[in-house]
Design a protein around this motif. Structure first.
Motif, PDB file in Angstrom:
ATOM      1  N   LYS A  55       0.840  -1.283  -0.177  1.00  0.00           N
ATOM      2  CA  LYS A  55       0.055   0.016  -0.064  1.00  0.00           C
ATOM      3  C   LYS A  55       0.776   1.125  -0.063  1.00  0.00           C
ATOM      4  O   LYS A  55       0.795   2.255  -0.600  1.00  0.00           O
ATOM      5  CB  LYS A  55      -1.063   0.010   1.213  1.00  0.00           C
ATOM      6  N   VAL A  56       1.990   1.195   0.924  1.00  0.00           N
ATOM      7  CA  VAL A  56       2.740   2.273   0.790  1.00  0.00           C
ATOM      8  C   VAL A  56       3.296   2.723  -0.509  1.00  0.00           C
ATOM      9  O   VAL A  56       3.380   3.907  -1.103  1.00  0.00           O
ATOM     10  CB  VAL A  56       4.031   2.161   1.775  1.00  0.00           C
ATOM     11  N   VAL A  57       3.799   1.759  -1.371  1.00  0.00           N
ATOM     12  CA  VAL A  57       4.585   1.952  -2.802  1.00  0.00           C
ATOM     13  C   VAL A  57       3.644   2.699  -3.847  1.00  0.00           C
ATOM     14  O   VAL A  57       3.854   3.093  -4.909  1.00  0.00           O
ATOM     15  CB  VAL A  57       5.429   0.806  -3.096  1.00  0.00           C
ATOM     16  N   ASN A  58       2.196   2.151  -3.625  1.00  0.00           N
ATOM     17  CA  ASN A  58       1.236   2.590  -4.270  1.00  0.00           C
ATOM     18  C   ASN A  58       0.452   3.997  -3.941  1.00  0.00           C
ATOM     19  O   ASN A  58      -0.489   4.137  -4.522  1.00  0.00           O
ATOM     20  CB  ASN A  58       0.274   1.499  -4.422  1.00  0.00           C
ATOM     21  N   ARG A  59       0.977   4.484  -2.870  1.00  0.00           N
ATOM     22  CA  ARG A  59       0.532   5.841  -2.490  1.00  0.00           C
ATOM     23  C   ARG A  59       1.108   7.027  -3.291  1.00  0.00           C
ATOM     24  O   ARG A  59       2.068   6.519  -4.113  1.00  0.00           O
ATOM     25  CB  ARG A  59       0.556   6.211  -0.921  1.00  0.00           C
ATOM     26  N   SER A  60       0.837   8.247  -3.115  1.00  0.00           N
ATOM     27  CA  SER A  60       1.160   9.400  -4.055  1.00  0.00           C
ATOM     28  C   SER A  60       2.569   9.625  -3.607  1.00  0.00           C
ATOM     29  O   SER A  60       3.409   9.996  -4.672  1.00  0.00           O
ATOM     30  CB  SER A  60       0.311  10.584  -3.800  1.00  0.00           C
ATOM     31  N   SER A  61       3.290   9.514  -2.463  1.00  0.00           N
ATOM     32  CA  SER A  61       4.570   9.926  -2.294  1.00  0.00           C
ATOM     33  C   SER A  61       5.309   9.188  -1.374  1.00  0.00           C
ATOM     34  O   SER A  61       5.902   9.243  -0.363  1.00  0.00           O
ATOM     35  CB  SER A  61       4.598  11.232  -1.549  1.00  0.00           C
ATOM     36  N   PRO A  62       5.685   7.800  -2.038  1.00  0.00           N
ATOM     37  CA  PRO A  62       6.778   6.901  -1.545  1.00  0.00           C
ATOM     38  C   PRO A  62       7.941   7.437  -1.465  1.00  0.00           C
ATOM     39  O   PRO A  62       8.331   7.978  -2.597  1.00  0.00           O
ATOM     40  CB  PRO A  62       6.529   5.590  -1.986  1.00  0.00           C
TER      41      PRO A  62
END
Length: 605
Positions: A55-62
């Motif tokens: 989920k983190v890597v697919n958010r807007s600002s990893p």
């Protein structure tokens, strides 16, 4: 979130996830998500960590490091193909990161780790009373290992894992071969915080072991609030470990641990993150000279990487085993082997599956028999001890006898297989399908002799010398009847225009004829050369004769008796098609006439 951060900053990940989970359930924000992903990664729970990182890597600002961390936990769950694009995304931001490059190479070459899955047989060692157990070494009639337990209310526990602190235990087998209940080592060796893993002197009276940095039940931390590890020495006095001494190069500012002692007790290998290293943790050695340990020496870049090298083990034969999360790891820590050549350390070799897995595999130790030993692994969601047995590689020979130029099987062909060292001969016949097979021995050389009455004898050589992995060998024998004066074309024998020198490519083909003559010492042959019809008839006759002579001279130079070979140049007198003088033909048709042949002229008894 503040409580979670406080625990996280103090490396108390077990407590941190409790508070981060509550915050995430209410807020569902990226900070809580990322903190949970990292915490579970630190606690060696890659499946849970991966679910948050996805989920983190697919958010807007990893962050770029999120891509790499996600790839690492994917590798630990065996998802190598999925890990590749995330490493590549990280490298787009950090193209010179050697660790990431190593991980990418590992993902792309992971199939090589399954080259031979029969070389180790693993059996779980029952340590059900413990949550995690590892670091097993042979001691007296049993083993010593490191372990922690579930913690009940009111008992001291590690804030990092939520389990008890590590202690050292001794365990041996009973008369029935089953492991008896383990007992904690006695004396001053098991203290208030972490103790273990350990290594023992050959006489069993001295131990070097890893211990948390503490004094009188109080942890000592550095400026970053890290309680580092130290190496201690203890002596066996009346069955108890006493007289604790610190290794002189311990420090409050960095860790030293995971000691392993050479057989003569004069060299100590260990792991450290001391300043001046190559990566996260490196392997070092220290030598005992005049009763004092020398300054630690880094084992160098052949062994140490930008990642973590840990858990060294030096065997009595001088081989050094260790674990690394870099090199060509399957994911997490893998066990590698190297040795000192006298000038340098050899390139570490991955011990492959099933000894290694996508999870952490470490704390390798090998008994003096060089066959049995122990390894620890987190492949079952917790660190567990496995006893292993090394198996020799297996080698199988599969043969096929067939009519020359076809796939038609020939039965009842005699195959004699001679083992070079012993001279033992095994004789067999090809079956109705032209097949034969045999299991070969390791470190052996074999000569195969294929014979059938009235046919050319064929030979082959097979060697298992120096081969570490199981392998199947295939012998393909063409069976051809010997017919006096029947021309046999030698393929791919070419000469430069107007030349008769033997070219390198022609030499390779003539070597096949050399071998045929060596395999069949009873035959004599005539070797002939032919030209096409172009050019003067007499000139072609002279040129072909020189070419035939040149080929025979080559055979003689390879050890063939000149009494067995003769030469003849036929020029254009024996064309195989209609392409005589002034007859229009294609280049391919002319090529068919430019040939080198041999025929058997005599068979001696």
């Amino acid at each position: 979130m503040r409580k979670g951060d406080r625990y996280f900053d103090n490396y108390a990940y077990a407590n941190a996830v409790k508070h981060y989970s509550k915050a995430y359930d209410k807020m569902n924000n990226e900070k809580a998500e990322r903190s949970l992903a990292i915490s579970y990664m630190k606690m060696s729970s890659p499946e849970i960590s991966g679910s948050y990182f996805s989920k983190v890597v697919n958010r807007s600002s990893p962050a770029a490091i999120d891509y790499l961390n996600y790839a690492k936990v994917l590798m630990e769950t065996g998802k190598y193909e999925e890990a590749i694009p995330w490493i590549e995304k990280y490298l787009a931001f950090n193209e010179n990161d050697l660790l990431a490059q190593l991980l990418l190479a590992s993902c792309k070459s992971v199939d090589e780790r399954y080259i031979d899955t029969t070389l180790f047989e693993l059996t779980p060692v029952p340590t059900d009373d413990f949550s995690n157990s590892f670091g097993t070494v042979t001691y007296k009639n049993g083993t010593v290992f490191t372990a922690d337990k579930e913690v009940f209310s009111g008992n001291r526990k590690s804030q990092w894992t939520g389990k008890s602190y590590l202690n050292l235990y001794y365990m041996e087998k009973g008369e029935n071969g089953n492991w008896l209940p383990p007992s904690a080592l006695k004396g001053d060796i098991n203290g208030s915080f972490h103790d273990g893993p350990a290594t023992f002197s050959k006489d069993g009276k001295t131990v070097y072991f890893t211990r948390s940095n503490y004094y009188k039940n109080k942890r000592i931390t550095n400026d970053e609030n890290i309680c580092n590890l130290k190496i201690f020495k203890a002596s066996l006095v009346d069955g108890k470990w006493k007289n604790l001494e610190e290794y002189p190069f311990n420090s409050d500012d960095y860790s030293v641990g995971h000691p392993t002692l050479s057989e003569d007790g004069k060299t100590l290998y260990f792991v450290s993150d001391m300043p001046g290293g190559i990566g996260g943790t490196d392997l070092y050695k220290s030598e005992l000279k005049n009763g004092k340990w020398s300054a630690p020496e880094n084992l160098g870049e052949t062994i140490n990487t930008r990642g973590n090298e840990m858990f060294p083990y030096i065997h009595c034969d001088g081989s050094l085993y260790f674990s690394s999360d870099s090199h060509n790891s399957m994911g997490g820590l893998d066990v590698f082997i190297t040795y000192f050549t006298g000038e340098e350390w050899a390139t570490p070799e991955n011990l492959n599956y099933p000894l290694n897995s996508s999870k952490d595999d470490f704390s390798f130790s090998l008994n003096e028999d060089n066959i049995t030993g122990f390894v620890s692994s987190s492949r079952t969601q917790a660190d567990k001890i496995y006893a292993f047995t090394k198996k020799p590689p297996t080698f199988n020979l599969y043969g096929f006898t067939r009519k020359k130029g076809t796939q038609i099987p020939v039965s009842n062909v005699t195959i004699k297989i001679t083992e070079a060292t012993s001279g033992n001969v095994i004789e067999m016949q090809s079956d109705e399908e032209g097949k034969f097979s045999l299991q070969l021995e390791p470190e052996s050389e074999y000569l195969l002799l294929c014979t059938k009455e009235g046919c050319f004898t064929r030979t082959d050589n097979i060697s298992t010398l120096g081969k570490k992995y199981s392998e199947d060998f295939y012998a393909d024998f063409e069976v051809e009847e010997i017919i006096i004066d029947k021309p046999i074309v030698l393929e791919n024998i070419y000469y430069d225009f107007d030349k008769w020198d033997i070219r390198p490519d022609a030499a390779k083909e003539l070597d096949h004829l050399v071998k045929l003559l060596q395999d069949n010492p009873q035959i004599e042959i005539e070797l002939s050369s032919h030209t096409d019809s172009r050019g003067a008839d007499n000139y072609n006759l002279v040129l072909s004769d020189r070419r035939a002579n040149s080929a025979v001279s080559y055979l003689i130079s390879k050890g063939i008796s000149k009494k067995r070979v003769s030469s003849k140049g036929y020029g254009e007198t024996q064309l195989v098609n209609q392409c005589s003088n002034k007859t229009p033909c294609s280049e391919e048709e002319h090529q068919a006439n430019r040939r080198t042949e041999f025929k058997v002229t005599k068979i001696n008894k």
